[in-house]
Design an enzyme around this catalytic site. Structure first.
Site, PDB file in Angstrom:
ATOM      1  N   ARG A 130     -27.304  -0.107 -20.330  1.00 29.87           N
ATOM      2  CA  ARG A 130     -26.815   1.262 -20.548  1.00 29.87           C
ATOM      3  C   ARG A 130     -25.340   1.426 -20.175  1.00 29.87           C
ATOM      4  O   ARG A 130     -24.680   2.334 -20.646  1.00 29.87           O
ATOM      5  CB  ARG A 130     -27.669   2.253 -19.752  1.00 29.87           C
ATOM      6  CG  ARG A 130     -29.033   2.461 -20.389  1.00 29.87           C
ATOM      7  CD  ARG A 130     -29.844   3.469 -19.647  1.00 29.87           C
ATOM      8  NE  ARG A 130     -29.210   4.776 -19.607  1.00 29.87           N
ATOM      9  CZ  ARG A 130     -29.649   5.794 -18.880  1.00 29.87           C
ATOM     10  NH1 ARG A 130     -30.715   5.648 -18.128  1.00 29.87           N
ATOM     11  NH2 ARG A 130     -29.026   6.953 -18.908  1.00 29.87           N
ATOM     12  N   TYR A 144     -18.990  16.824 -26.302  1.00 27.69           N
ATOM     13  CA  TYR A 144     -18.294  17.908 -25.593  1.00 27.69           C
ATOM     14  C   TYR A 144     -17.999  17.476 -24.170  1.00 27.69           C
ATOM     15  O   TYR A 144     -18.750  16.710 -23.575  1.00 27.69           O
ATOM     16  CB  TYR A 144     -19.090  19.222 -25.592  1.00 27.69           C
ATOM     17  CG  TYR A 144     -20.539  19.141 -25.133  1.00 27.69           C
ATOM     18  CD1 TYR A 144     -21.536  18.719 -26.006  1.00 27.69           C
ATOM     19  CD2 TYR A 144     -20.905  19.525 -23.850  1.00 27.69           C
ATOM     20  CE1 TYR A 144     -22.859  18.675 -25.606  1.00 27.69           C
ATOM     21  CE2 TYR A 144     -22.239  19.481 -23.442  1.00 27.69           C
ATOM     22  CZ  TYR A 144     -23.212  19.057 -24.320  1.00 27.69           C
ATOM     23  OH  TYR A 144     -24.522  19.007 -23.934  1.00 27.69           O
ATOM     24  N   GLN A 184     -28.288   9.943 -25.128  1.00 30.05           N
ATOM     25  CA  GLN A 184     -27.112  10.493 -24.434  1.00 30.05           C
ATOM     26  C   GLN A 184     -26.297   9.371 -23.822  1.00 30.05           C
ATOM     27  O   GLN A 184     -26.843   8.424 -23.277  1.00 30.05           O
ATOM     28  CB  GLN A 184     -27.538  11.476 -23.332  1.00 30.05           C
ATOM     29  CG  GLN A 184     -28.260  10.828 -22.163  1.00 30.05           C
ATOM     30  CD  GLN A 184     -27.830  11.361 -20.790  1.00 30.05           C
ATOM     31  OE1 GLN A 184     -27.105  12.331 -20.669  1.00 30.05           O
ATOM     32  NE2 GLN A 184     -28.291  10.700 -19.742  1.00 30.05           N
ATOM     33  N   SER A 222     -27.529  23.242 -15.324  1.00 32.42           N
ATOM     34  CA  SER A 222     -26.642  23.729 -16.393  1.00 32.42           C
ATOM     35  C   SER A 222     -26.405  25.231 -16.258  1.00 32.42           C
ATOM     36  O   SER A 222     -25.280  25.705 -16.430  1.00 32.42           O
ATOM     37  CB  SER A 222     -27.234  23.434 -17.779  1.00 32.42           C
ATOM     38  OG  SER A 222     -27.308  22.052 -17.996  1.00 32.42           O
TER      39      SER A 222
HETATM   40  O1  76R Z   1     -29.426   8.445 -16.322  1.00 31.66           O
HETATM   41  C1  76R Z   1     -30.561   8.879 -16.516  1.00 31.66           C
HETATM   42  O2  76R Z   1     -31.169   8.881 -17.624  1.00 31.66           O
HETATM   43  C2  76R Z   1     -31.250   9.439 -15.343  1.00 31.66           C
HETATM   44  C3  76R Z   1     -31.330  10.876 -15.407  1.00 31.66           C
HETATM   45  C4  76R Z   1     -30.043  11.571 -15.805  1.00 31.66           C
HETATM   46  C5  76R Z   1     -28.856  11.663 -15.082  1.00 31.66           C
HETATM   47  C6  76R Z   1     -28.503  11.100 -13.713  1.00 31.66           C
HETATM   48  C7  76R Z   1     -29.850  12.261 -17.051  1.00 31.66           C
HETATM   49  C8  76R Z   1     -30.793  12.326 -18.066  1.00 31.66           C
HETATM   50  N1  76R Z   1     -28.596  12.802 -17.067  1.00 31.66           N
HETATM   51  C9  76R Z   1     -27.947  12.454 -15.896  1.00 31.66           C
HETATM   52  C10 76R Z   1     -26.648  12.784 -15.525  1.00 31.66           C
HETATM   53 MN1  76R Z   1     -27.833  14.080 -18.497  1.00 31.66          MN
HETATM   54  N2  76R Z   1     -27.092  15.281 -19.900  1.00 31.66           N
HETATM   55  C11 76R Z   1     -26.000  16.112 -19.743  1.00 31.66           C
HETATM   56  C12 76R Z   1     -25.949  17.002 -20.858  1.00 31.66           C
HETATM   57  O3  76R Z   1     -25.439  20.630 -22.099  1.00 31.66           O
HETATM   58  C13 76R Z   1     -25.773  20.529 -20.898  1.00 31.66           C
HETATM   59  O4  76R Z   1     -26.360  21.449 -20.284  1.00 31.66           O
HETATM   60  C14 76R Z   1     -25.451  19.284 -20.124  1.00 31.66           C
HETATM   61  C15 76R Z   1     -24.947  18.127 -20.993  1.00 31.66           C
HETATM   62  C16 76R Z   1     -26.984  16.671 -21.710  1.00 31.66           C
HETATM   63  C17 76R Z   1     -27.330  17.323 -23.026  1.00 31.66           C
HETATM   64  C18 76R Z   1     -27.710  15.586 -21.082  1.00 31.66           C
HETATM   65  C19 76R Z   1     -28.837  14.969 -21.626  1.00 31.66           C
HETATM   66  N3  76R Z   1     -26.167  14.352 -17.357  1.00 31.66           N
HETATM   67  C20 76R Z   1     -25.843  13.669 -16.211  1.00 31.66           C
HETATM   68  C21 76R Z   1     -24.513  14.068 -15.785  1.00 31.66           C
HETATM   69  C22 76R Z   1     -23.747  13.536 -14.572  1.00 31.66           C
HETATM   70  C23 76R Z   1     -24.063  14.509 -13.466  1.00 31.66           C
HETATM   71  C24 76R Z   1     -23.578  14.134 -12.089  1.00 31.66           C
HETATM   72  O5  76R Z   1     -23.397  12.947 -11.788  1.00 31.66           O
HETATM   73  O6  76R Z   1     -23.402  15.089 -11.282  1.00 31.66           O
HETATM   74  C25 76R Z   1     -24.090  15.015 -16.695  1.00 31.66           C
HETATM   75  C26 76R Z   1     -22.749  15.736 -16.692  1.00 31.66           C
HETATM   76  C27 76R Z   1     -25.137  15.189 -17.643  1.00 31.66           C
HETATM   77  C28 76R Z   1     -25.078  16.086 -18.695  1.00 31.66           C
HETATM   78  N4  76R Z   1     -29.546  13.757 -19.584  1.00 31.66           N
HETATM   79  C29 76R Z   1     -30.593  12.895 -19.309  1.00 31.66           C
HETATM   80  C30 76R Z   1     -29.665  14.116 -20.934  1.00 31.66           C
HETATM   81  C31 76R Z   1     -30.824  13.439 -21.487  1.00 31.66           C
HETATM   82  C32 76R Z   1     -31.264  13.549 -22.946  1.00 31.66           C
HETATM   83  C33 76R Z   1     -31.390  12.701 -20.469  1.00 31.66           C
HETATM   84  C34 76R Z   1     -32.630  11.813 -20.536  1.00 31.66           C
HETATM   85  C35 76R Z   1     -32.173  10.417 -20.826  1.00 31.66           C
HETATM   86  C36 76R Z   1     -33.324   9.467 -20.945  1.00 31.66           C
HETATM   87  O7  76R Z   1     -34.217   9.505 -20.117  1.00 31.66           O
HETATM   88  O8  76R Z   1     -33.266   8.672 -21.904  1.00 31.66           O
END
Ligand code: 76R
Length: 248
Positions: A130, A144, A184, A222
């Site tokens: 990943r 975005y 993502q 969010s």
């Molecule tokens: O990495 C991982 O899959 C573990 C869980 C996870 C983390 C740590 C995860 C899962 N995300 C993580 C971190 Mn995410 N993500 C976003 C957005 O529009 C919005 O409201 C937010 C934009 C989307 C759409 C999204 C989707 N994620 C983060 C971080 C870093 C945060 C930090 O370190 O403080 C951001 C900014 C962020 C934002 N997230 C997932 C998704 C999806 C679809 C998953 C599931 C992935 C999977 O299991 O395959």
């Protein structure tokens, strides 16, 4: 001071957005257009080769709406490589017919909020994959930039690790419901660009972007902390679609 999350970094990322100068393109001679198109094809082939060699990955999409016409999303091992390929593209005869509209510099990032205690993530093959992902050829892209808010009681960076973990768990659970529908790629950009993260989503069905982003708006991380930049949505640019796009 609250505890910083540990992050793992992979490839550096450049999202390079361009518009096409249609007036100049239409005014150009057939010969100039053919040369420009041929040069673009050379670069697309080169980027495909980089993909195959797993030395990086590039995705090319057309953007809907007036913010841009094209995006090149490049992942490479170093910032030097990103800079070199940006400059090389700028020197092509095709680039002469484009104008830069926006760019974003970041690095593929995984944080340890969901990590298993006692497990070295770098020994987990899925984690390593990943960090250096081959970008999928999904029908659509959505990009975005975003921040986590730092205001009054809604200051993400003042929360305890446990509180942040609990919220990120809930975030991850929503995300997982979209497994197989939305991929993502989170890229960290603190110190590199104006926002804290770039969010790049890929899906075959663009409607899933709306469903996912909307559902996340109700989730605490969010709802309370998410601040968002401009949204870009695009269609995969295949070789066939490229010929169609550039024919005048
Ligand atoms: O990495 C991982 O899959 C573990 C869980 C996870 C983390 C740590 C995860 C899962 N995300 C993580 C971190 Mn995410 N993500 C976003 C957005 O529009 C919005 O409201 C937010 C934009 C989307 C759409 C999204 C989707 N994620 C983060 C971080 C870093 C945060 C930090 O370190 O403080 C951001 C900014 C962020 C934002 N997230 C997932 C998704 C999806 C679809 C998953 C599931 C992935 C999977 O299991 O395959």
């Amino acid at each position: 001071m609250s505890e910083a999350a540990q992050t793992l970094e992979g490839w550096y990322a450049l999202h390079d957005f361009r518009t096409i100068d249609w007036q100049a393109w239409k005014a150009a001679s057939e010969e100039e257009r053919t040369q420009a198109t041929d040069e673009l094809h050379v670069y697309l082939k080169l980027w495909d080769h980089v993909n195959e060699m797993k030395q990086g990955s590039t995705a090319v999409y057309t953007i809907i709406g007036q913010k841009a016409d094209l995006v090149f999303m490049h992942l490479r091992e170093t910032l030097e490589e990103l800079n070199a390929l940006e400059n090389a593209f700028n020197k092509t005869s095709f680039a002469k017919f484009t104008k830069p509209t926006y760019s974003y510099v970041s690095i593929v990032e995984l944080s340890n909020y969901m990590g298993q205690p006692g497990v070295d993530p770098l020994q987990v093959p899925e984690v390593v994959a990943r960090l250096k992902p081959t970008l999928p050829k999904a029908n659509h892209i959505c990009f975005y930039p975003m921040n986590k808010r730092r205001e009054g009681n809604d200051n993400w960076y003042m929360l305890s690790m446990d509180d942040r973990k609990a919220m990120m768990r809930s975030h991850g659970l929503i995300g997982r419901q979209y497994a197989g529908k939305v991929k993502q790629i989170i890229t960290g950009s603190v110190g590199f660009d104006n926002w804290e993260w770039g969010v790049t989503l890929f899906a075959d069905d663009a409607l899933q972007f709306k469903k996912l982003v909307y559902e996340m708006r109700f989730d605490e991380v969010s709802a309370r902390f998410g601040e968002f930049g401009e949204f870009y949505v695009g269609n995969l640019l295949t070789e066939a679609k490229l010929s169609e796009l550039l024919s005048v």
